[in-house]
Design a protein around this motif. Structure first.
Motif, PDB file in Angstrom:
ATOM      1  N   ARG A  47      57.890  17.270 -12.131  1.00 44.13           N
ATOM      2  CA  ARG A  47      58.499  16.127 -12.814  1.00 44.13           C
ATOM      3  C   ARG A  47      58.310  14.867 -11.985  1.00 44.13           C
ATOM      4  N   LEU A  48      57.960  13.788 -12.652  1.00 45.57           N
ATOM      5  CA  LEU A  48      57.814  12.500 -11.980  1.00 45.57           C
ATOM      6  C   LEU A  48      59.159  11.784 -11.934  1.00 45.57           C
ATOM      7  N   PRO A  49      59.359  10.933 -10.927  1.00 47.15           N
ATOM      8  CA  PRO A  49      60.628  10.199 -10.831  1.00 47.15           C
ATOM      9  C   PRO A  49      60.841   9.300 -12.045  1.00 47.15           C
ATOM     10  N   PRO A  50      62.082   9.076 -12.453  1.00 45.69           N
ATOM     11  CA  PRO A  50      62.357   8.103 -13.519  1.00 45.69           C
ATOM     12  C   PRO A  50      61.825   6.727 -13.134  1.00 45.69           C
ATOM     13  N   HIS A  51      61.542   5.930 -14.126  1.00 45.43           N
ATOM     14  CA  HIS A  51      60.946   4.625 -13.879  1.00 45.43           C
ATOM     15  C   HIS A  51      61.776   3.791 -12.904  1.00 45.43           C
ATOM     16  N   ARG A  52      63.079   3.708 -13.142  1.00 45.52           N
ATOM     17  CA  ARG A  52      63.929   2.849 -12.319  1.00 45.52           C
ATOM     18  C   ARG A  52      63.961   3.336 -10.871  1.00 45.52           C
ATOM     19  N   LYS A  53      64.048   4.655 -10.682  1.00 44.95           N
ATOM     20  CA  LYS A  53      64.115   5.202  -9.332  1.00 44.95           C
ATOM     21  C   LYS A  53      62.821   4.931  -8.565  1.00 44.95           C
TER      22      LYS A  53
END
Length: 464
Positions: free
Chosen positions: A43-49
């Protein structure tokens, strides 16, 4: 899609600083997937993180993720996030048919190879063939140069055989011209979107490029004068007819203005005129307007095919001896066999027939393009049509999005940024309409490209 794993997440801490953040993030993501750092299902990090982690904007992360998705590298799962796709889950161009290359500028097939085969069959039974492989063939090319000079002649431009220096294609001619005109490391004036082959050669020779602003005809006299005064550059490289990548063509008055500026500011010009045989109107080469300061380049590969490496440089009298020495130093000579083939094609009128056919075929393909994209503003002038054209887009980022989406759908385009001089925006994509593909295949590819443009990116991939 493989079963998602929530650990580990991707945790990059630094981006390359030599490119825009969006491209740096996209490249890092692609590299880590290809080298195995990022496995399928991660899983890739959320955009904001990720934006906070790297010190960049959320929109930058969104754009990089969207492009990676259009490339088939990652995918979104509703309510769970964005994940690396396994190779079998990625979109494949094969799903939409064979790749169609709209990014490589090759001449359409119109019978060139058949004409060359006929000439070679005749040569096979001609005693002159042995002479073409002998050292004496260098001197024998004098007659060939006269034949080529006659072909290049047009109103106001009549080079003689002594003016012609044969080259192994236009790229060799550009290298020769730089050797003759530019001091090592000197700045070179170029169109702000310039020929990719010139960019590559300038980079290897460490010539800094000075962009000159353009309008619908190419470089403008005002922008040229401003750039040459500010930079102190003494050499201009330009393509006045069917400029690559933008397919723009200078009118007579524009060419005359460029010539006047060259004399006023004592600059030299490398005129890359390889597409002039496709012009539907007689336009004077810049070399006819200031012959003492212009090297005029032409090429037979633009009609006969990429592998036919033969060109001609019309060189000012003061530089001819130096030019011949430079050819000997870099290539010893050009191919007497190819020169003989061209001379026979010219003398029999077959070359002119091929050129006339190429103009008609190119015009038909461009008209097809213009019909499909008729509602686009700022399309190139339809009076001069070659086998490449220009698709204007709102921005470089729009061009990049289109490039990756089209590639994922099996359409190959010229990479955005390939022609731009540093600090210049390349808001569009060159569309190549030639190669082995027939007219129907090109039309089908253009319709596919239009559907991609008309489809919102969100319909290709939706992220949580």
């Amino acid at each position: 899609m493989q079963k998602a794993t929530h650990e580990p997440e991707w945790n990059p801490t630094r981006l390359r600083e030599d490119r825009p953040p969006y491209l740096a993030l996209l490249q890092l993501l692609q590299d880590d997937i290809e080298n195995g750092t990022l496995q399928a299902g991660v899983r890739l990090p959320p955009h904001r993180k990720l934006a906070a982690q790297l010190g960049i904007g959320i929109s930058t992360v969104t754009k990089a993720y969207r492009t990676a998705g259009q490339m088939g590298l990652i995918g979104g799962r509703s309510g769970q996030g964005t994940f690396v796709l396994s190779p079998r889950d990625r979109s494949s161009p094969a799903e939409t048919g064979d790749d169609v290359n709209l990014g490589f500028n090759l001449s359409p097939r119109i019978g060139q190879r058949e004409a060359i085969r006929e000439i070679m069959a005749d040569l096979g039974n001609d005693p002159v063939l042995d002479d073409l492989f002998a050292h004496s063939s260098i001197e024998a090319q004098r007659a060939h140069r006269q034949t080529i000079a006659t072909w290049l002649t047009r109103p106001g431009f009549a080079p003689g055989s002594d003016d012609i220096v044969l080259t192994n294609g236009a790229q060799h001619g550009i290298d020769l011209a730089l050797n003759l005109l530019a001091a090592p490391g000197a700045p070179i004036l170029v169109e702000e979107l310039t020929y990719v082959g010139f960019k590559a050669l300038a980079a290897t020779r460490q010539f800094p490029l000075v962009p000159v602003g353009m309008d619908e005809e190419g470089i403008t006299p005002e922008a040229l004068e401003t750039a040459l005064i500010a930079s102190g550059a003494k050499v201009l490289y330009c393509m006045p007819t069917l400029q690559s990548p933008t397919a723009r063509t200078m009118g007579r008055e524009r060419r005359e203005a460029i010539a006047r500026l060259a004399r006023k500011h004592d600059i030299r010009i490398i005129e890359d005129d390889v597409y002039s045989f496709l012009a539907s109107q007689e336009l004077p080469p810049i070399a006819s307007l200031c012959p003492e300061r212009t090297i005029h380049l032409s090429s037979f590969s633009k009609l006969l095919g990429l592998g036919f490496r033969l060109g001609a440089a019309v060189v000012p009298a003061a530089l001819r001896d130096q030019a011949q020495i430079a050819v000997r130093a870099t290539a010893w000579t050009t191919s007497a066999l190819l020169t003989e083939i061209v001379a026979r094609l010219l003398e029999t009128g077959r070359f002119q027939q091929l050129a006339d056919t190429m103009r008609l075929e190119s015009a038909a393909r461009v008209e097809m393009f213009r019909s499909i994209f008729a509602d686009f503003a700022d399309l190139p002038d339809g009076n001069v049509m070659g086998y490449h054209t220009w698709l204007p887009l709102p921005s470089t980022s729009a061009a990049q999005d289109l490039y990756y989406t089209a590639r994922n759908q099996g359409l190959l385009l010229t990479p955005p940024g390939a022609a731009a001089v540093p600090s210049v925006e390349e808001a569009g994509i060159r569309i190549c309409l030639g190669g082995d593909a027939d007219r129907g295949s090109i039309q089908s590819a253009l319709h596919r490209l239009r559907r991609i443009i008309d489809t919102p990116a969100e319909q290709f991939l939706t992220y949580a």
